[in-house]
Design a protein around this motif. Structure first.
Motif, PDB file in Angstrom:
ATOM      1  N   SER A 409       0.858  -1.183   0.000  1.00  0.00           N
ATOM      2  CA  SER A 409       0.000   0.000   0.000  1.00  0.00           C
ATOM      3  C   SER A 409       0.897   1.236   0.000  1.00  0.00           C
ATOM      4  CB  SER A 409      -0.884   0.003   1.251  1.00  0.00           C
ATOM      5  OG  SER A 409      -0.074   0.069   2.416  1.00  0.00           O
ATOM      6  N   ASP A 410       0.322   2.383  -0.406  1.00  0.00           N
ATOM      7  CA  ASP A 410       1.116   3.612  -0.405  1.00  0.00           C
ATOM      8  C   ASP A 410       1.609   3.926   1.006  1.00  0.00           C
ATOM      9  OD1 ASP A 410       0.713   3.778  -3.063  1.00  0.00           O
ATOM     10  OD2 ASP A 410      -0.864   5.320  -2.966  1.00  0.00           O
ATOM     11  N   GLU A 411       0.743   3.664   1.972  1.00  0.00           N
ATOM     12  CA  GLU A 411       1.123   3.973   3.351  1.00  0.00           C
ATOM     13  C   GLU A 411       2.322   3.135   3.798  1.00  0.00           C
ATOM     14  OE1 GLU A 411      -2.111   4.179   6.081  1.00  0.00           O
ATOM     15  OE2 GLU A 411      -0.786   4.459   7.805  1.00  0.00           O
ATOM     16  N   LEU A 412       2.331   1.874   3.365  1.00  0.00           N
ATOM     17  CA  LEU A 412       3.454   1.010   3.747  1.00  0.00           C
ATOM     18  C   LEU A 412       4.733   1.459   3.043  1.00  0.00           C
ATOM     19  CD1 LEU A 412       4.579  -1.380   5.270  1.00  0.00           C
ATOM     20  CD2 LEU A 412       3.777  -2.898   3.460  1.00  0.00           C
ATOM     21  N   THR A 413       4.613   1.799   1.760  1.00  0.00           N
ATOM     22  CA  THR A 413       5.800   2.238   1.023  1.00  0.00           C
ATOM     23  C   THR A 413       6.402   3.485   1.666  1.00  0.00           C
ATOM     24  OG1 THR A 413       4.738   1.415  -0.977  1.00  0.00           O
ATOM     25  CG2 THR A 413       6.699   2.774  -1.268  1.00  0.00           C
ATOM     26  N   SER A 414       5.557   4.454   1.991  1.00  0.00           N
ATOM     27  CA  SER A 414       6.131   5.669   2.572  1.00  0.00           C
ATOM     28  C   SER A 414       6.606   5.406   4.002  1.00  0.00           C
ATOM     29  CB  SER A 414       5.145   6.840   2.502  1.00  0.00           C
ATOM     30  OG  SER A 414       3.952   6.481   3.156  1.00  0.00           O
ATOM     31  N   GLY A 415       5.919   4.523   4.701  1.00  0.00           N
ATOM     32  CA  GLY A 415       6.355   4.152   6.044  1.00  0.00           C
ATOM     33  C   GLY A 415       7.743   3.522   6.022  1.00  0.00           C
ATOM     34  N   LEU A 416       7.947   2.657   5.039  1.00  0.00           N
ATOM     35  CA  LEU A 416       9.247   1.996   4.918  1.00  0.00           C
ATOM     36  C   LEU A 416      10.343   3.027   4.644  1.00  0.00           C
ATOM     37  CD1 LEU A 416       8.367  -1.213   2.852  1.00  0.00           C
ATOM     38  CD2 LEU A 416       9.479  -1.172   5.086  1.00  0.00           C
ATOM     39  N   ARG A 417      10.021   3.941   3.730  1.00  0.00           N
ATOM     40  CA  ARG A 417      11.032   4.948   3.370  1.00  0.00           C
ATOM     41  C   ARG A 417      11.418   5.762   4.593  1.00  0.00           C
ATOM     42  NH1 ARG A 417       9.506   6.441  -1.602  1.00  0.00           N
ATOM     43  NH2 ARG A 417      11.082   4.981  -2.355  1.00  0.00           N
ATOM     44  N   GLU A 418      10.414   6.204   5.312  1.00  0.00           N
ATOM     45  CA  GLU A 418      10.635   7.027   6.504  1.00  0.00           C
ATOM     46  C   GLU A 418      11.468   6.264   7.537  1.00  0.00           C
ATOM     47  OE1 GLU A 418       7.500   8.579   9.664  1.00  0.00           O
ATOM     48  OE2 GLU A 418       6.892   8.970   7.585  1.00  0.00           O
ATOM     49  N   CYS A 419      11.120   4.996   7.708  1.00  0.00           N
ATOM     50  CA  CYS A 419      11.793   4.146   8.685  1.00  0.00           C
ATOM     51  C   CYS A 419      13.278   3.988   8.337  1.00  0.00           C
ATOM     52  CB  CYS A 419      11.077   2.799   8.709  1.00  0.00           C
ATOM     53  SG  CYS A 419      11.876   1.531   9.666  1.00  0.00           S
ATOM     54  N   ILE A 420      13.537   3.673   7.082  1.00  0.00           N
ATOM     55  CA  ILE A 420      14.924   3.458   6.657  1.00  0.00           C
ATOM     56  C   ILE A 420      15.716   4.762   6.730  1.00  0.00           C
ATOM     57  CG2 ILE A 420      16.398   2.764   4.723  1.00  0.00           C
ATOM     58  CD1 ILE A 420      14.025   1.009   3.794  1.00  0.00           C
ATOM     59  N   ASP A 421      15.102   5.847   6.251  1.00  0.00           N
ATOM     60  CA  ASP A 421      15.793   7.135   6.276  1.00  0.00           C
ATOM     61  C   ASP A 421      16.120   7.556   7.700  1.00  0.00           C
ATOM     62  OD1 ASP A 421      15.664   7.164   3.587  1.00  0.00           O
ATOM     63  OD2 ASP A 421      14.028   8.638   3.422  1.00  0.00           O
ATOM     64  N   VAL A 559       6.425  -2.430  11.522  1.00  0.00           N
ATOM     65  CA  VAL A 559       6.096  -3.799  11.157  1.00  0.00           C
ATOM     66  C   VAL A 559       5.003  -3.744  10.103  1.00  0.00           C
ATOM     67  CG1 VAL A 559       4.882  -5.870  11.949  1.00  0.00           C
ATOM     68  CG2 VAL A 559       6.790  -4.981  13.279  1.00  0.00           C
ATOM     69  N   GLY A 560       5.213  -4.440   8.991  1.00  0.00           N
ATOM     70  CA  GLY A 560       4.194  -4.495   7.952  1.00  0.00           C
ATOM     71  C   GLY A 560       3.630  -5.904   7.856  1.00  0.00           C
ATOM     72  N   ILE A 600       1.602  -1.562  10.201  1.00  0.00           N
ATOM     73  CA  ILE A 600       0.684  -1.358   9.086  1.00  0.00           C
ATOM     74  C   ILE A 600       0.136  -2.715   8.689  1.00  0.00           C
ATOM     75  CG2 ILE A 600       0.476  -0.597   6.691  1.00  0.00           C
ATOM     76  CD1 ILE A 600       2.616   1.518   7.356  1.00  0.00           C
ATOM     77  N   LEU A 601      -1.157  -2.878   8.900  1.00  0.00           N
ATOM     78  CA  LEU A 601      -1.801  -4.166   8.664  1.00  0.00           C
ATOM     79  C   LEU A 601      -2.669  -4.052   7.409  1.00  0.00           C
ATOM     80  CD1 LEU A 601      -3.528  -6.263  11.424  1.00  0.00           C
ATOM     81  CD2 LEU A 601      -4.647  -5.916   9.246  1.00  0.00           C
ATOM     82  N   GLN A 602      -2.294  -4.771   6.374  1.00  0.00           N
ATOM     83  CA  GLN A 602      -3.015  -4.702   5.105  1.00  0.00           C
ATOM     84  C   GLN A 602      -4.037  -5.827   5.008  1.00  0.00           C
ATOM     85  OE1 GLN A 602       0.539  -2.700   2.449  1.00  0.00           O
ATOM     86  NE2 GLN A 602       0.027  -4.821   2.034  1.00  0.00           N
ATOM     87  N   THR A 603      -5.263  -5.461   4.638  1.00  0.00           N
ATOM     88  CA  THR A 603      -6.329  -6.461   4.581  1.00  0.00           C
ATOM     89  C   THR A 603      -7.346  -6.105   3.500  1.00  0.00           C
ATOM     90  OG1 THR A 603      -8.275  -7.275   5.775  1.00  0.00           O
ATOM     91  CG2 THR A 603      -7.386  -5.185   6.514  1.00  0.00           C
ATOM     92  N   HIS A 604      -8.040  -7.130   3.016  1.00  0.00           N
ATOM     93  CA  HIS A 604      -9.148  -6.881   2.095  1.00  0.00           C
ATOM     94  C   HIS A 604     -10.483  -6.867   2.836  1.00  0.00           C
ATOM     95  CE1 HIS A 604      -6.078  -8.037  -0.905  1.00  0.00           C
ATOM     96  NE2 HIS A 604      -6.737  -7.162  -1.656  1.00  0.00           N
ATOM     97  N   THR A 605     -10.459  -7.212   4.123  1.00  0.00           N
ATOM     98  CA  THR A 605     -11.680  -7.197   4.926  1.00  0.00           C
ATOM     99  C   THR A 605     -11.442  -6.373   6.187  1.00  0.00           C
ATOM    100  OG1 THR A 605     -10.958  -9.259   5.952  1.00  0.00           O
ATOM    101  CG2 THR A 605     -12.532  -9.456   4.154  1.00  0.00           C
ATOM    102  N   PRO A 606     -11.256  -5.061   6.001  1.00  0.00           N
ATOM    103  CA  PRO A 606     -10.881  -4.215   7.152  1.00  0.00           C
ATOM    104  C   PRO A 606     -11.954  -4.173   8.233  1.00  0.00           C
ATOM    105  CG  PRO A 606     -11.441  -2.869   5.245  1.00  0.00           C
ATOM    106  CD  PRO A 606     -11.390  -4.283   4.761  1.00  0.00           C
ATOM    107  N   ASN A 607     -13.194  -4.558   7.877  1.00  0.00           N
ATOM    108  CA  ASN A 607     -14.257  -4.471   8.880  1.00  0.00           C
ATOM    109  C   ASN A 607     -14.446  -5.755   9.671  1.00  0.00           C
ATOM    110  OD1 ASN A 607     -14.839  -1.810   8.247  1.00  0.00           O
ATOM    111  ND2 ASN A 607     -16.055  -2.473   6.473  1.00  0.00           N
TER     112      ASN A 607
END
Ligand code: ADP
Ligand code: ZN
Ligand code: ZN
Length: 736
Positions: A409-421, A559-560, A600-607
Motif C-alpha cells: 500500500s502507499d502507506e506502507l511504502t512511505s512508512g518503509l522509506r521514513e523508517c529506513i531514512d 512492522v508491515g 501497518i496491517l493490510q487487509t481486504h476485509t478491514p471491517n
C-alpha cells in the motif's frame, strides 16, 4: 532372575512384553539390553525384573549383553509411559523412544570418556618435600598445579600439553595421582558470548506479583497473560531461580523457532552450567550429552523445544511453556501428543508448578483459567511504560480502486522509506514462501499441480523450479500450458521470495534479509540471519511466521503485515483465533525499545471484527467475542473434535479400513447417541499427499465424553492393517 523387555522395534505386533533370562548380568529396570529375537539380535528396554516367569524353561532365552551401566529411564518416566499408553494409545516403544536421544539407539553415540588425573587425597595436605626429590622440578610443578590450580583434577591430555608426561607417569605409579575415566561433555554454543546484564533491573509491580504468586505455590497451574514486551521471560527466570534455591529442577519450553541466541545467552548467563539445551538443531553428540547432564543431575535447568518436556530431570519444581498457544506444542507425527497434557501430568507427579505464558493464549487455555483450572496472572503493560505500537489498518480494496495493484500500500511504502531514512529497521510479514503461490494458464485455467499430492505448485525463482510444499518434489517451470499450449501463464499470489526482490528494487540502497523455510534450510542459517539483522547489517527483514515469535530487536519501529487475511479464510473453526494470535505477535515486534513502533496491517476485509481487537491490543475483548461464537456453534472448548485419518497408496484398501472403523463408531453412537453432536466420513480436504490417498471420519462429541473418545481410539487400534496408516486425534491443529 528374569527381565521384562520391550523390543526397540516399532511395530504394533511386537508391542508386548517379552521375558528373558538375565543370564547372570546385574540388570536393573530402565536399562537397555541386547537380546536374541527370532533369528536376529535386537535391542530392548528392560521395564521390569522378576524372580519367575510363565514362559516354559525350554523357550526362555538369555540376554546377550547389557547396554547401559545405570538405568536411563527413571521411575517417573515409567509412570508416564503407563499414562501415555493407556490414555493416548501410543505404542510403548514409541513412547520409550521419545524418552531418550535418537542417536543413543543402536549405540551410534556414546559418552566421550577421557582420562582425568586427580591428586590422591592422602597427598593433598602433605609437605611435598617428603615425597618429591630436591631438584625434581617437573614433579614439583605438576604437584603445585594439581594441588593449587586444579584441585578437582585435570584431563591427562591437557596436562600433557603443558607439563611433563614423565612426571605424571611417575606420580601415577606411586599413587600420588589417580587416573580415572571421566565423561566429557560436548557443550553446544560454547562460544556464545555471555551477556553481562544480570538482574540489574527492578521488577515492575506486576512482575513482582506474578513471581510471588508462583514462588509461594506448589502443584498449581498458572496462566501468565502478558502483552508483548511485558517482561515475561524475566518472570520465568526468577521463578526458575527460586525453584533451584529450593533444591528443585526446572523445564522451560519455547517454540523451536524462538530458541534464539538471545534466549540462550540469557539462560547461560543466569544459570551457567546448570542449563542443558535440547533442540533439533544440535548435533547428535551434543544432544546426547545435554540429555545425560539432565539424567545425572549435572544440569538442573532444561531449555528446549517441545520434546524437552521428556527431559529426565528428577525432582521438578517448575515447568514453563512460553508462547503456550503455539502450534508447535502439538506433535502432529507419530507419536502424537499434546505437550500441555504431558506437562500437566509431570506437574502433578512432582507437585510442581506449571506456568503457561502468552500474550495471546489459546481459547482453551484462557477458558480453563476462567473456570478455575489455572490461576490468571497478568502483565498489562510493557516494561518501562513503553506504549504498545500503533496499529494502522489499511484497506487494500481501496488501494486497488485507486489503481495501486502492488502488494505494498502507499502507506506502507512511505512508512518503509521514513523508517529506513531515520536509521531504523522494519519487519515485513507474509505467511507464504516462494515466489508465486501457483501458476495458472490464463486461457484454459490449467493450474500446475504435484503428481504425488493434491496441491498446486509454488514457483521458486532462486532454483527456477516449481516446488511442492508437501513432498518437496520439483518440476520444471512452465513456459507454455501443457493442456492447451497457450503462452499466457499467470502467476498467483506473491510469496516472500518475490517480496524480498521487490524491496531491493524499491529501495536499492537498503539491505534486505529473508527468513523462511527456504532460506533457513542449512544448519545455523536461522541464527545467522537473526544475528545479521540484530547487528543492523540489514534494514528490512522479510519473513513467514518464523519472524513472529519472541524476537526483541530494539531498532524495529515498523512492522508491515502484507496479507493479514491469509489465515482468516482457512476452513477451520480456529482461523479467526489464529489470525488474532499471529497478527498480534507480529505487531508486538515493533517499538520494543525507546522509539515508538507502528504497525501497518493490510487487509481486504478491514471491517472484520478481529482487526478491531488487534488494533486495540484487546485480548480479553477478542476472547469474549470468540468464546460466544464457539458456544453457539458448539466448537471446542464446548465440544471435542475427534478425527480419524486413514491414508494409503491403495485407495480401496484404505477405504475398507475407514469403513470398518466407521461401522464400529456408528455402533458406539447407537448406544451413546447423547454424546455425539456430529459424525460423518468423507475424503480429507487434501485428498492425496505423497501418493497416499487420505480420508477421514469426523466426530464431534460433547465435552464430557472421555469414555466415548477412548472407545473411538480403541476402534482405530483394532482396525489396523499393514500398509495403511490410521490414527485418531483430538482437536487436531490442522483439519486438512
Ligand atoms: P515478553 O517475553 O513479555 O515479550 P521480554 O521478556 O522479551 O518480553 O522483555 C522485553 C525486554 O524488557 C527484554 O529486553 C528484557 O530484558 C527487558 N525487561 C524485562 N523486565 C524488565 C524490567 N523489570 N525492567 C527493565 N527491563 C526489563
Ligand atoms: Zn491452458
Ligand atoms: Zn507433492
Amino acid at each position: 532372575m528374569y527381565a521384562e523387555v520391550i523390543m526397540d522395534i516399532a511395530a504394533a505386533e511386537v508391542d508386548r512384553i517379552f521375558d528373558y533370562d538375565c543370564g547372570g548380568f546385574d540388570i536393573k529396570r530402565g536399562m537397555r539390553v541386547a537380546v536374541p529375537f527370532g533369528r536376529t539380535r535386537a535391542e530392548g528396554f528392560v521395564i521390569g525384573i522378576k524372580d519367575s516367569t510363565d514362559v516354559p524353561a525350554e523357550k526362555i532365552r538369555k540376554i546377550t549383553s547389557v547396554l547401559d551401566k545405570t538405568p536411563i529411564i527413571t521411575d517417573e518416566m515409567f509412570a508416564l509411559l503407563d499414562y501415555m499408553r493407556t490414555k493416548m494409545h501410543i505404542l510403548r516403544v514409541d513412547i520409550l523412544r521419545l524418552f531418550i536421544p535418537a542417536a543413543m539407539r543402536g549405540g551410534r553415540v556414546k559418552e566421550l570418556t577421557r582420562q582425568l588425573a586427580v591428586l590422591a587425597d592422602e597427598y593433598r595436605d602433605r609437605n611435598p618435600d617428603e615425597f618429591i626429590r630436591k631438584g625434581a622440578l617437573a614433579q614439583r610443578e605438576l604437584y603445585d598445579y594439581l594441588s593449587i590450580d586444579k584441585p578437582d583434577g585435570e584431563y591427562v591430555s591437557e596436562l600433557n600439553k603443558i607439563l611433563s608426561a614423565g612426571a605424571l607417569r611417575n606420580f601415577a605409579e606411586r599413587g600420588i595421582v589417580r587416573i580415572t575415566d571421566a565423561e566429557k561433555r560436548r557443550v553446544p554454543y560454547a562460544d556464545l558470548p555471555v551477556s553481562e546484564e544480570i538482574e540489574n533491573f527492578e521488577l515492575t509491580d506486576e512482575q513482582k506479583r506474578a513471581c510471588d504468586a508462583i514462588g509461594s505455590a506448589s502443584g498449581q497451574t498458572f496462566l501468565l497473560l502478558g502483552v508483548t514486551g511485558s517482561g515475561k521471560t524475566e518472570v520465568y527466570m526468577r521463578c526458575i531461580k527460586k525453584a533451584l534455591s529450593r533444591g528443585k529442577t526446572a523445564i522451560m519450553l519455547v517454540p523451536e523457532i524462538s530458541l534464539t541466541p538471545q534466549m540462550l545467552r540469557g539462560f547461560r548467563s543466569r544459570f551457567g552450567d546448570d542449563v542443558a539445551i535440547l533442540h533439533s538443531a544440535l548435533g547428535q553428540g551434543e544432544k546426547f550429552d545435554e540429555w545425560r547432564k539432565c539424567l545425572t543431575g549435572e544440569a538442573r535447568v532444561v531449555l528446549g523445544a517441545r520434546s524437552a518436556i521428556f527431559a529426565p530431570l528428577k525432582n521438578l519444581g517448575i515447568i514453563i511453556i512460553d508462547e503456550e498457544h503455539d502450534q508447535s506444542y502439538v506433535s502432529e507425527r507419530n507419536p502424537r501428543y499434546v505437550t500441555h497434557k504431558i506437562a500437566e501430568w509431570r506437574k502433578q507427579y512432582n507437585d510442581a508448578n506449571l506456568v503457561l505464558g502468552s500474550a495471546t493464549p489459546s481459547m482453551e487455555t484462557y477458558y480453563s483459567a476462567k473456570h478455575g483450572k489455572a490461576e490468571l496472572l497478568e502483565l498489562t503493560g510493557r516494561v518501562n511504560r513503553r506504549p504498545l505500537p500503533e496499529v494502522r489498518i489499511v484497506n487494500m480494496c481501496k488501494e486497488a480502486l485507486r489503481g495501486n495493484r502492488s502488494i505494498f500500500s502507499d502507506e506502507l511504502t512511505s512508512g518503509l522509506r521514513e523508517c529506513i531514512d531515520g536509521g531504523n529497521q522494519a519487519m515485513l510479514f507474509l505467511n507464504r514462501r516462494g515466489y508465486a503461490s501457483y501458476v495458472m494458464c490464463r486461457m484454459c485455467g490449467y493450474v500446475a499441480k504435484c503428481e504425488r499430492c493434491d496441491v498446486s505448485l509454488v514457483y521458486h525463482r532462486e532454483e527456477n523450479r516449481l516446488k511442492c510444499h508437501y513432498c518437496g518434489n520439483m518440476y520444471a517451470p512452465l513456459s507454455e500450458c501443457p493442456e492447451c499450449g497457450s503462452k499466457f501463464i499467470k502467476e498467483g499470489y506473491v510469496g516472500t521470495e518475490k517480496v524480498a526482490d521487490m524491496l531491493s528494487e524499491m529501495f536499492p540502497s537498503a539491505g534486505v534479509l529473508r527468513m523462511d523455510n527456504d532460506s533457513t534450510r542449512t544448519k545455523g542459517a536461522h541464527a545467522r540471519i537473526l544475528g545479521e539483522f540484530g547487528a543492523k547489517k540489514a534494514d528490512i527483514l522479510v519473513g513467514t511466521q518464523m519472524i513472529a515469535k519472541g524476537h526483541d530487536f530494539p531498532d524495529v519501529t515498523l512492522v508491515g503485515i502484507l496479507d493479514a487475511d491469509m489465515s482468516l479464510h482457512v476452513a477451520d473453526y480456529r482461523s479467526v483465533e489464529r489470525t488474532f494470535q499471529l497478527t498480534t505477535q507480529v505487531a508486538g515486534r515493533a517499538g520494543r525499545a525507546s522509539s515508538p513502533g507502528k504497525v501497518i496491517l493490510q487487509t481486504h476485509t478491514p471491517n472484520h471484527y478481529v482487526y478491531n481487537y488487534v488494533r486495540n491490543g484487546d485480548y480479553k475483548g477478542f476472547y469474549e467475542k470468540e468464546i460466544n461464537l464457539r458456544e453457539v456453534t458448539k466448537y471446542p472448548p464446548f465440544s471435542k473434535i475427534v478425527r480419524v485419518l486413514v491414508c494409503g497408496k491403495d485407495d480401496e484398501k484404505a477405504g475398507g479400513v475407514l469403513k470398518n472403523i466407521y461401522e464400529r463408531i456408528s455402533a458406539i453412537k447407537e448406544s451413546r447417541n447423547e454424546k455425539f453432536i456430529y459424525l460423518a466420513y468423507m475424503r480429507a480436504p487434501l485428498r492425496k499427499i505423497m501418493d497416499e490417498y487420505r480420508m477421514q471420519i469426523l466426530a464431534r462429541l460433547v465435552t464430557d465424553s472421555d469414555d466415548v473418545e477412548d472407545a473411538i481410539y480403541t476402534a482405530v487400534d483394532e482396525c489396523r492393517v499393514a500398509g495403511i496408516t490410521s490414527y485418531a486425534e483430538t482437536n487436531p491443529i490442522k483439519l486438512s
